[in-house]
Design an enzyme around this catalytic site. Sequence first.
Site, PDB file in Angstrom:
ATOM      1  N   ASP A  31       0.847  -1.195   0.000  1.00  0.00           N
ATOM      2  CA  ASP A  31       0.000   0.000   0.000  1.00  0.00           C
ATOM      3  C   ASP A  31       0.881   1.243   0.000  1.00  0.00           C
ATOM      4  OD1 ASP A  31      -1.786   2.155   0.883  1.00  0.00           O
ATOM      5  OD2 ASP A  31      -3.186   0.569   1.444  1.00  0.00           O
TER       6      ASP A  31
ATOM      7  N   ASN B 247     -13.351  -3.140   3.547  1.00  0.00           N
ATOM      8  CA  ASN B 247     -14.398  -2.132   3.707  1.00  0.00           C
ATOM      9  C   ASN B 247     -15.396  -2.183   2.554  1.00  0.00           C
ATOM     10  OD1 ASN B 247     -12.977  -1.097   5.982  1.00  0.00           O
ATOM     11  ND2 ASN B 247     -11.656   0.049   4.610  1.00  0.00           N
TER      12      ASN B 247
ATOM     13  N   GLN C 128     -14.780   2.580   2.647  1.00  0.00           N
ATOM     14  CA  GLN C 128     -14.317   2.243   1.300  1.00  0.00           C
ATOM     15  C   GLN C 128     -14.122   3.528   0.504  1.00  0.00           C
ATOM     16  OE1 GLN C 128     -16.904  -0.304  -1.042  1.00  0.00           O
ATOM     17  NE2 GLN C 128     -15.279  -0.777  -2.501  1.00  0.00           N
TER      18      GLN C 128
ATOM     19  N   HIS D 157     -11.113  -5.034  -2.465  1.00  0.00           N
ATOM     20  CA  HIS D 157      -9.727  -5.258  -2.054  1.00  0.00           C
ATOM     21  C   HIS D 157      -9.692  -5.555  -0.569  1.00  0.00           C
ATOM     22  CE1 HIS D 157     -10.422  -0.930  -1.542  1.00  0.00           C
ATOM     23  NE2 HIS D 157      -9.465  -0.923  -0.644  1.00  0.00           N
TER      24      HIS D 157
ATOM     25  N   HIS E 225      -7.171  -5.302   2.857  1.00  0.00           N
ATOM     26  CA  HIS E 225      -5.977  -4.749   3.482  1.00  0.00           C
ATOM     27  C   HIS E 225      -5.373  -5.809   4.389  1.00  0.00           C
ATOM     28  CE1 HIS E 225      -6.739  -0.424   2.561  1.00  0.00           C
ATOM     29  NE2 HIS E 225      -7.978  -0.869   2.470  1.00  0.00           N
TER      30      HIS E 225
END
Length: 135
Positions: free
Chosen positions: A32, A88, A95, A101, A103
């Site tokens: 990230d 999320n 989100q 996706h 995390h």
Amino acid sequence: MRDNDCIFCKIAAGEIPSATLYEDEDFRVILDLGPATKGHALILPKEHYRNLYDIDDEMAAKAMILAKKMVKKMTDVLGCDGYNIVQNNEEPAGQTVFHFHMHLIPRYKEDNAGIGWNVGELTDEVRDEILKKMK
């Protein structure tokens, strides 16, 4: 299917450079760019799904299996003390990119990452209401 306007579709397809930790036919896992902690990574499916509501069961299952694989490997690499897996769905839940996706956030003792919530209380009334509606 891809969304040509989706930045995560472009990253997953390799059109935008990323620090790729893992790639297969279905997913790309990247570091990230705005990490909560050292080693924070994202699992991106190569197909476009808006969020958990839209992803099919098979891909969702593959994402969780991949998360487990990555967490085990990254724990060894980073020497972290634990992990959060965060996913999320919709803006009120945090989100910001509308491409499913996950995390993968390594946790270190006293990292102050601030991932958590204020603990509430499950009342009998709320419990009964939810249980009744779920039947």
